[in-house]
Design an enzyme around this catalytic site. Structure first.
Site, PDB file in Angstrom:
ATOM      1  N   ASP A   1       0.836  -1.408  -0.113  1.00  0.00           N
ATOM      2  CA  ASP A   1      -0.032  -0.008   0.039  1.00  0.00           C
ATOM      3  C   ASP A   1       0.603   1.323   0.249  1.00  0.00           C
ATOM      4  O   ASP A   1       0.502   2.240   0.727  1.00  0.00           O
ATOM      5  CB  ASP A   1      -1.060  -0.009   1.225  1.00  0.00           C
ATOM      6  CG  ASP A   1      -2.005  -1.050   1.099  1.00  0.00           C
ATOM      7  OD1 ASP A   1      -1.884  -1.963   0.138  1.00  0.00           O
ATOM      8  OD2 ASP A   1      -2.843  -1.017   2.113  1.00  0.00           O
TER       9      ASP A   1
ATOM     10  N   LYS B   1      -7.071  -5.158  -3.133  1.00  0.00           N
ATOM     11  CA  LYS B   1      -7.548  -5.465  -2.165  1.00  0.00           C
ATOM     12  C   LYS B   1      -8.668  -4.509  -1.325  1.00  0.00           C
ATOM     13  O   LYS B   1      -8.538  -3.387  -1.681  1.00  0.00           O
ATOM     14  CB  LYS B   1      -6.799  -6.086  -0.999  1.00  0.00           C
ATOM     15  CG  LYS B   1      -6.136  -4.918  -0.173  1.00  0.00           C
ATOM     16  CD  LYS B   1      -4.757  -5.272   0.565  1.00  0.00           C
ATOM     17  CE  LYS B   1      -3.943  -4.239   1.044  1.00  0.00           C
ATOM     18  NZ  LYS B   1      -4.630  -3.271   2.012  1.00  0.00           N
TER      19      LYS B   1
ATOM     20  N   CYS C   1      -2.218  -2.788   7.426  1.00  0.00           N
ATOM     21  CA  CYS C   1      -2.035  -3.865   6.457  1.00  0.00           C
ATOM     22  C   CYS C   1      -0.736  -4.439   6.606  1.00  0.00           C
ATOM     23  O   CYS C   1      -0.649  -5.663   6.078  1.00  0.00           O
ATOM     24  CB  CYS C   1      -2.325  -3.057   5.237  1.00  0.00           C
ATOM     25  SG  CYS C   1      -3.792  -2.235   4.968  1.00  0.00           S
TER      26      CYS C   1
END
Ligand code: VGL
Ligand code: ZN
Length: 207
Positions: free
Chosen positions: A9, A106, A151
């Site tokens: 990310d 995701k 995450c």
């Protein structure tokens, strides 16, 4: 042992100037780039939400960073972030994303959030990453990126759960620490699950 790099990310919305900026989030980009140059099997993850996603405070008419207690288990509500196809969801321009072999998106389903690169937050809906890495003969994953306490942690714990050896690149992760201590807690949880910590230069010296 075959290793794959997972870069979690590193997107505009999670970097300074973004709507859910991780403090100093962009500081890890040079390390991520040098790892991407060194590991031929690499995966970038991208938080990639539809409008009115269930993790958006705006969709629940609640303030950002509050808990949605109607969800089971209760989950944190965020400012609208990483909306699919927007600039905020793009990789940070300094990240050499073209060096990566794969991209996994995701959190793409409106009713289900996903922190981990391996499973959505229900813990059972796979993203496909586990099968992808296994079919390539990968036994060990190196994890870097944002955010340590969300995450990165979820990705590392799930990687252990499905049987990979896990190395956390400790100088190439940054966390949010919404409640001070969250980052330290996340590191302890990862260690307790069997993740090993290493620095970028140590990993590069071993290739
Ligand atoms: C993340 C909050 C919401 C992350 C994603 O990448 O850590 N955090 N969505
Ligand atoms: Zn998200």
């Amino acid at each position: 042992m075959e290793s794959a790099l997972i870069v979690v990310d590193i997107q505009n919305d999670f970097c300074p100037g973004g709507v859910l900026a991780v403090p100093d989030g962009d500081a890890i980009i040079p390390a991520a780039n040098s790892l991407l140059a060194a590991y031929p099997i690499s995966v970038l993850t991208q938080d990639w939400h539809p409008l009115n996603h269930c993790s958006f405070a705006s969709a629940k008419s609640l303030p950002p960073f509050s808990l949605d207690t109607s969800a089971e288990p209760p989950n944190v509500l965020w400012p609208d972030h990483c909306v699919a196809g927007t600039k905020g969801a793009d990789f940070h321009p300094a990240l050499q994303s073209w060096k990566a072999r794969f991209i996994i998106r995701k959190g793409t389903r409106k009713e289900l959030d996903s922190y981990s690169a391996f499973f959505e937050n229900d813990g059972v809906t796979p993203t496909g990453l586990s099968g992808l890495l296994s079919s390539l003969g990968i036994q060990r994953v190196l994890v870097c990126g944002l955010a340590t306490d969300y995450c990165v942690k979820a990705t590392a714990l799930d990687a252990r759960r499905v049987g990979f050896k896990v190395v956390i690149v400790e100088d190439a992760i940054k966390g949010i620490d919404a409640n001070p201590g969250d980052i330290d807690k996340a590191k302890t949880q990862m260690r307790d699950a069997g993740c090993v910590f290493a620095k970028t230069h140590e990993l590069l010296a071993k290739i």
